[in-house]
Design an enzyme around this catalytic site. Structure first.
Site, mmCIF file in Angstrom:
data_model
loop_
_atom_site.group_PDB
_atom_site.id
_atom_site.type_symbol
_atom_site.label_atom_id
_atom_site.label_comp_id
_atom_site.label_asym_id
_atom_site.label_seq_id
_atom_site.Cartn_x
_atom_site.Cartn_y
_atom_site.Cartn_z
ATOM 1 N N SER A 36 -9.534 -0.420 7.431
ATOM 2 C CA SER A 36 -9.053 -0.354 6.054
ATOM 3 C C SER A 36 -8.344 -1.593 5.529
ATOM 4 O O SER A 36 -8.005 -1.640 4.344
ATOM 5 C CB SER A 36 -8.112 0.830 5.890
ATOM 6 O OG SER A 36 -8.867 1.992 5.720
ATOM 7 N N LYS A 77 0.847 -1.200 0.000
ATOM 8 C CA LYS A 77 0.000 0.000 0.000
ATOM 9 C C LYS A 77 0.877 1.242 0.000
ATOM 10 O O LYS A 77 1.875 1.307 0.727
ATOM 11 C CB LYS A 77 -0.900 -0.019 1.239
ATOM 12 C CG LYS A 77 -1.916 1.111 1.287
ATOM 13 C CD LYS A 77 -2.782 0.996 2.539
ATOM 14 C CE LYS A 77 -3.846 2.067 2.613
ATOM 15 N NZ LYS A 77 -4.661 1.954 3.846
ATOM 16 N N SER A 115 -9.517 1.748 3.096
ATOM 17 C CA SER A 115 -8.706 2.485 2.142
ATOM 18 C C SER A 115 -7.655 1.630 1.427
ATOM 19 O O SER A 115 -7.076 2.063 0.441
ATOM 20 C CB SER A 115 -8.001 3.635 2.862
ATOM 21 O OG SER A 115 -7.144 3.125 3.879
HETATM 22 N N1 GLN Z 1 -12.762 4.079 6.607
HETATM 23 C C1 GLN Z 1 -12.148 4.564 7.797
HETATM 24 C C2 GLN Z 1 -11.789 6.017 7.631
HETATM 25 O O1 GLN Z 1 -12.139 6.544 6.640
HETATM 26 C C3 GLN Z 1 -10.964 3.756 8.140
HETATM 27 C C4 GLN Z 1 -9.761 4.146 7.394
HETATM 28 C C5 GLN Z 1 -8.573 3.322 7.742
HETATM 29 O O2 GLN Z 1 -8.674 2.312 8.445
HETATM 30 N N2 GLN Z 1 -7.414 3.776 7.316
HETATM 31 O O3 GLN Z 1 -11.200 6.623 8.460
#
Ligand code: GLN
Length: 478
Positions: free
Chosen positions: A178, A79, A154
């Protein structure tokens, strides 16, 4: 070589039997991944020099009769919030479009030491803020199983690469879900280890008290091998844990007879969809395997989304202050004074979601609101952690959904941040408590969309979590 279905074991056998060399495998994997990337936009960049260099190293070791490492020649996608020396690392942001890190994250160093090939960097929501990968400055990722749908986020690029077969393994990052949510949307395994189990050195900070690096793979066993390689104390990260790293594969013997599992009432009460049916079927399978299943309460769950979006945005507003046009980022051209330069650089560089979070985070930390929001959220976080501590006094692991719904359509939620935030409702609690949790595929909806079951365990009890996931996979395969 059937690139998209390769396993760690097949790669190892092929190398040791000299059916192919690591360099040949690296070339084939890069060729395959590059040829298929337009279908998903999962990779932002390939790193052929790095992959081929590591592969040559593996071949030399084999030629010398040495052990080439547990991940020898295994193609891994990373990532793009995890820094890689000499390989551009963008964090999905226009601000870092040309940023070349001068060092490697500890997880990267450990992966290469284990013989892995870093194939390239994967697309993600800007600074890992999002649930669909649509917040990337470099275009969204498409779900390889349903191209009109999101892969989740994400870590959507990493999930899509593993599901598509353009990498065997991937690293994701998880702050509120994420890793688990995109794993669930793409039908793969995603693991958020205990907070501190994997060093965060070189993981670009979003919300430091919640950020984790974790494995994405096509099976629990392969995720465990990946975690084994990257876990453990790192002097470069003061929050990395001293606790010894157990042998994860030892616990994967398929026997879960008598394991006590909790089903949280709060997670299931609104789950009436196909997702709910698939989770119920998964629970029935676990019961057949001899697990002792009981309902439990996690009463602070209702406050989790609010709590997370205060703590995460507060930390993000502080962490993102460093992108100012002076240190890492490109600088806005149209600036007179210093403050104009800051304003223009940040105004032009950050996408809408990052700006929303910087504003929200700054607000909840400001004098007069700190006690009402930030301090209160910290107290709620303690209650959520206490719920889990009580539950684990009674059960060995908790089983729950990952997301209330399967992969949604591209564009479906992008204009409604609140609806997007609610997709994290079941994953955020584990992140706030810092416990290990994972997503394991448990079937597909009638439309063919994958659904993941979440397994949560007590701090540092990844062995129980993997044992259950592995037993469940075996039962489904039979
Ligand atoms: N979807 C969550 C957010 O937008 C989690 C994001 C993540 O775990 N990096 O913050």
């Amino acid at each position: 070589m059937d690139i998209p279905s390769l396993t760690i074991g097949q790669i190892r056998d092929g190398l040791l039997a000299r059916r192919f060399s690591a360099v040949e495998l690296a070339r084939e994997s890069l060729r395959f991944a590059e040829a298929h990337n337009s279908a998903t936009n999962a990779y932002l960049r390939f790193s052929p020099e790095r992959a081929l260099g590591a592969a040559a190293h593996v071949d030399e070791k084999i030629a010398r009769g040495e052990d080439p490492g547990p991940l020898a020649a295994v193609p891994v996608a990373v990532k793009d919030v995890i820094v890689t020396k000499n390989v551009v690392t963008t964090c999905g942001s226009k601000l870092l479009a040309n940023y070349v890190p001068p060092y490697d994250a500890t997880a990267i160093v450990r992966l290469e030491k284990a013989g892995a090939l870093i194939l390239g960097k994967t697309n993600c929501d800007e600074f890992a803020m999002g649930s669909s990968t649509e917040n990337s400055a470099f275009g969204p990722v498409r779900n390889p199983l349903a191209p009109d749908r999101v892969p989740g986020g994400s870590s959507g690029g990493s999930a899509a690469a593993v599901a598509q077969g353009t990498a065997v393994l991937a690293l994701g990052s998880d702050t509120g879900g994420s890793i688990r949510q995109p794993a669930s949307f793409c039908g793969i395994v995603g693991v958020t280890p205990t907070y501190g189990r994997v060093s965060r050195y070189g993981l670009t900070a979003f919300a430091s008290s919640l950020d984790h690096i974790g494995p994405m793979a096509r099976s629990a066993g392969e995720a465990a091998v990946l975690l084994q390689a990257i876990a453990g104390r790192d002097p470069m990260d003061a929050t990395s844990a001293e606790a010894p790293v157990p042998d994860y594969t030892e616990s994967m013997h398929g026997n879960v007879q008598g394991l006590k599992l909790g089903l949280p009432r709060e997670y299931l009460k609104d789950l009436t969809s196909e997702t709910g049916d698939l989770i119920s079927a998964a629970v029935a399978t676990l019961r057949k395997l001899g697990c002792d299943i009981r309902e439990i309460n996690l009463p602070a769950t209702d406050y989790a989304v609010g709590c997370y979006y205060i703590i995460a945005t507060a930390e993000a507003s502080s962490n993102l202050a460093r992108y100012d046009g002076v240190r890492y980022t490109s600088r806005s051209a149209a600036s007179g004074t210093l403050s104009e330069m800051y304003r223009n650089t940040r105004g032009e560089g950050f996408g809408a979601e990052c700006k929303r979070r910087i504003m929200l985070g700054t607000y909840v930390l400001s004098a007069g609101y700190y006690d009402a929001y930030y301090l209160k959220a910290q107290k709620v976080r303690a209650l959520i952690a206490r719920d889990f501590a009580r539950a684990f006094a009674e059960v060995d692991a908790i089983v729950a959904p990952v997301s209330p719904f399967p992969a949604f359509r591209l564009g479906e939620k992008i204009d409604d941040p609140l609806a997007m935030y609610l997709s994290d409702i079941y994953t955020i609690t584990g992140s706030l408590a810092g416990i290990p949790c994972m997503s394991v595929p448990c079937g597909c909806t009638a439309a063919g969309l994958p659904v993941g079951m979440q397994i949560l365990a007590n701090h540092f009890d990844e062995p129980t979590m993997f044992r259950l996931a592995d037993a469940f996979e075996r039962a489904r395969a039979n």
